[in-house]
Design a protein around this motif. Sequence first.
Motif, mmCIF file in Angstrom:
data_model
loop_
_atom_site.group_PDB
_atom_site.id
_atom_site.type_symbol
_atom_site.label_atom_id
_atom_site.label_comp_id
_atom_site.label_asym_id
_atom_site.label_seq_id
_atom_site.Cartn_x
_atom_site.Cartn_y
_atom_site.Cartn_z
ATOM 1 N N PRO A 106 0.791 -1.236 0.000
ATOM 2 C CA PRO A 106 0.000 0.000 0.000
ATOM 3 C C PRO A 106 0.825 1.288 0.000
ATOM 4 C CG PRO A 106 -0.927 -1.570 1.548
ATOM 5 C CD PRO A 106 0.379 -2.131 1.084
ATOM 6 N N GLN A 107 1.929 1.325 0.731
ATOM 7 C CA GLN A 107 2.725 2.550 0.779
ATOM 8 C C GLN A 107 3.418 2.790 -0.554
ATOM 9 O OE1 GLN A 107 2.381 4.660 3.207
ATOM 10 N NE2 GLN A 107 3.775 6.166 2.315
ATOM 11 N N GLN A 108 3.958 1.737 -1.156
ATOM 12 C CA GLN A 108 4.594 1.891 -2.462
ATOM 13 C C GLN A 108 3.567 2.277 -3.526
ATOM 14 O OE1 GLN A 108 6.678 -1.786 -3.155
ATOM 15 N NE2 GLN A 108 8.295 -1.291 -1.697
ATOM 16 N N LEU A 109 2.376 1.706 -3.425
ATOM 17 C CA LEU A 109 1.312 2.042 -4.360
ATOM 18 C C LEU A 109 0.908 3.513 -4.213
ATOM 19 C CD1 LEU A 109 -0.732 1.249 -6.517
ATOM 20 C CD2 LEU A 109 -2.175 0.294 -4.699
ATOM 21 N N ALA A 110 0.813 3.984 -2.976
ATOM 22 C CA ALA A 110 0.472 5.391 -2.732
ATOM 23 C C ALA A 110 1.530 6.308 -3.343
ATOM 24 C CB ALA A 110 0.329 5.651 -1.234
ATOM 25 N N GLU A 111 2.804 5.956 -3.179
ATOM 26 C CA GLU A 111 3.883 6.755 -3.760
ATOM 27 C C GLU A 111 3.785 6.778 -5.282
ATOM 28 O OE1 GLU A 111 7.376 4.943 -2.084
ATOM 29 O OE2 GLU A 111 6.850 5.589 -0.049
ATOM 30 N N HIS A 112 3.471 5.628 -5.858
ATOM 31 C CA HIS A 112 3.330 5.536 -7.315
ATOM 32 C C HIS A 112 2.162 6.408 -7.800
ATOM 33 C CE1 HIS A 112 3.886 3.362 -11.163
ATOM 34 N NE2 HIS A 112 2.613 3.688 -11.319
ATOM 35 N N SER A 147 -9.920 3.931 0.669
ATOM 36 C CA SER A 147 -9.777 4.973 1.694
ATOM 37 C C SER A 147 -8.372 4.983 2.284
ATOM 38 C CB SER A 147 -10.806 4.773 2.803
ATOM 39 O OG SER A 147 -12.100 4.943 2.290
ATOM 40 N N ASP A 148 -7.800 3.802 2.502
ATOM 41 C CA ASP A 148 -6.441 3.704 3.030
ATOM 42 C C ASP A 148 -5.447 4.318 2.045
ATOM 43 O OD1 ASP A 148 -4.247 2.721 4.751
ATOM 44 O OD2 ASP A 148 -3.923 1.256 3.136
ATOM 45 N N LEU A 149 -5.583 3.988 0.776
ATOM 46 C CA LEU A 149 -4.692 4.565 -0.232
ATOM 47 C C LEU A 149 -4.827 6.081 -0.301
ATOM 48 C CD1 LEU A 149 -4.807 2.139 -3.283
ATOM 49 C CD2 LEU A 149 -2.809 2.803 -1.949
ATOM 50 N N ALA A 150 -6.054 6.571 -0.285
ATOM 51 C CA ALA A 150 -6.276 8.022 -0.343
ATOM 52 C C ALA A 150 -5.639 8.710 0.870
ATOM 53 C CB ALA A 150 -7.767 8.326 -0.422
ATOM 54 N N ARG A 151 -5.782 8.124 2.040
ATOM 55 C CA ARG A 151 -5.167 8.683 3.251
ATOM 56 C C ARG A 151 -3.643 8.718 3.103
ATOM 57 N NH1 ARG A 151 -2.398 6.826 7.075
ATOM 58 N NH2 ARG A 151 -2.786 4.650 6.584
ATOM 59 N N ARG A 152 -3.074 7.637 2.586
ATOM 60 C CA ARG A 152 -1.616 7.573 2.404
ATOM 61 C C ARG A 152 -1.133 8.616 1.387
ATOM 62 N NH1 ARG A 152 0.764 2.526 4.138
ATOM 63 N NH2 ARG A 152 -0.839 1.131 4.974
ATOM 64 N N VAL A 153 -1.862 8.757 0.283
ATOM 65 C CA VAL A 153 -1.464 9.734 -0.736
ATOM 66 C C VAL A 153 -1.548 11.153 -0.169
ATOM 67 C CG1 VAL A 153 -2.085 10.737 -2.978
ATOM 68 C CG2 VAL A 153 -2.001 8.248 -2.702
ATOM 69 N N ARG A 154 -2.601 11.443 0.577
ATOM 70 C CA ARG A 154 -2.713 12.777 1.184
ATOM 71 C C ARG A 154 -1.557 13.039 2.150
ATOM 72 N NH1 ARG A 154 -8.368 11.287 1.219
ATOM 73 N NH2 ARG A 154 -9.451 12.554 -0.321
ATOM 74 N N ALA A 155 -1.189 12.032 2.939
ATOM 75 C CA ALA A 155 -0.078 12.188 3.881
ATOM 76 C C ALA A 155 1.237 12.426 3.130
ATOM 77 C CB ALA A 155 0.031 10.955 4.782
ATOM 78 N N LEU A 156 1.455 11.686 2.054
ATOM 79 C CA LEU A 156 2.661 11.893 1.246
ATOM 80 C C LEU A 156 2.684 13.286 0.626
ATOM 81 C CD1 LEU A 156 2.796 8.437 -0.560
ATOM 82 C CD2 LEU A 156 4.524 9.334 1.034
ATOM 83 N N GLU A 157 1.527 13.731 0.171
ATOM 84 C CA GLU A 157 1.424 15.051 -0.432
ATOM 85 C C GLU A 157 1.719 16.144 0.598
ATOM 86 O OE1 GLU A 157 -1.515 16.782 -3.800
ATOM 87 O OE2 GLU A 157 -2.499 15.934 -2.041
ATOM 88 N N LEU A 158 1.193 15.976 1.792
ATOM 89 C CA LEU A 158 1.474 16.944 2.862
ATOM 90 C C LEU A 158 2.959 16.959 3.191
ATOM 91 C CD1 LEU A 158 -1.555 16.323 5.262
ATOM 92 C CD2 LEU A 158 -1.091 18.387 3.939
ATOM 93 N N ALA A 159 3.551 15.767 3.296
ATOM 94 C CA ALA A 159 4.975 15.678 3.614
ATOM 95 C C ALA A 159 5.819 16.319 2.515
ATOM 96 C CB ALA A 159 5.375 14.218 3.820
ATOM 97 N N ALA A 160 5.434 16.123 1.267
ATOM 98 C CA ALA A 160 6.172 16.710 0.145
ATOM 99 C C ALA A 160 6.092 18.236 0.159
ATOM 100 C CB ALA A 160 5.635 16.175 -1.177
ATOM 101 N N ASN A 161 5.029 18.760 0.734
ATOM 102 C CA ASN A 161 4.852 20.211 0.825
ATOM 103 C C ASN A 161 5.388 20.772 2.127
ATOM 104 O OD1 ASN A 161 3.618 20.451 -1.695
ATOM 105 N ND2 ASN A 161 1.637 19.886 -0.846
ATOM 106 N N GLY A 162 6.129 19.945 2.896
ATOM 107 C CA GLY A 162 6.747 20.401 4.131
ATOM 108 C C GLY A 162 5.815 20.463 5.319
ATOM 109 N N LEU A 163 4.667 19.844 5.229
ATOM 110 C CA LEU A 163 3.724 19.830 6.337
ATOM 111 C C LEU A 163 3.851 18.512 7.082
ATOM 112 C CD1 LEU A 163 0.716 21.344 4.392
ATOM 113 C CD2 LEU A 163 2.220 22.507 6.000
#
Length: 192
Positions: A106-112, A147-163
Amino acid sequence: MFGASGSEDHRGTPEAPGRVVTLIERSHWEQLTDHHDSAPDKVWGVAYRIHPDHVAEVKEYLDIREINGYSIHYTPFHPADGSPPIQTLVYIGTPDNEQFVGPQDPQQLAEHILRSRGPSGLNKDYLFGLETALAELCPESEDVHVSDLARRVRALELAANGLPKAPPASPPPSNFKHESSTREAEEIEKVE
């Protein structure tokens, strides 16, 4: 059941395929190693009745749009209102199809998904739209994996934006009652 297919023509490119959800038969899913404990007994969705005058035109369009990674199957669709099942045409991914990628970490999929894009837009927008559409069908229609994937993608997006990496907590319940788009359309028609 839901599986994953590569999207080379909508949410990705041949060089960098995105990921889209695909329906697979339970018998295929049971042969796969998924990172989620179980799959629901039902797959929620929407069936569209096509006017007989437009069936050939719509099918031709869908064959072009969906055939990259899917095969045509006929299956019963059980309306939520309890009316009798109707036979429907669906495009289903099968594990022997070259576009079928199956379960992934799931984490690798979210990153992809976060870094994928294609002619139809960002892969993350597809995922977020799917999550919203499933949640709006009915109270039981939310998919844990989506829902799990969407949560992971949002978290990655926040982290990429320095949040902070943790996604924001769910908003508190509101006093507004959610209505389906059909109901909203009916209300709009009444007002006009």
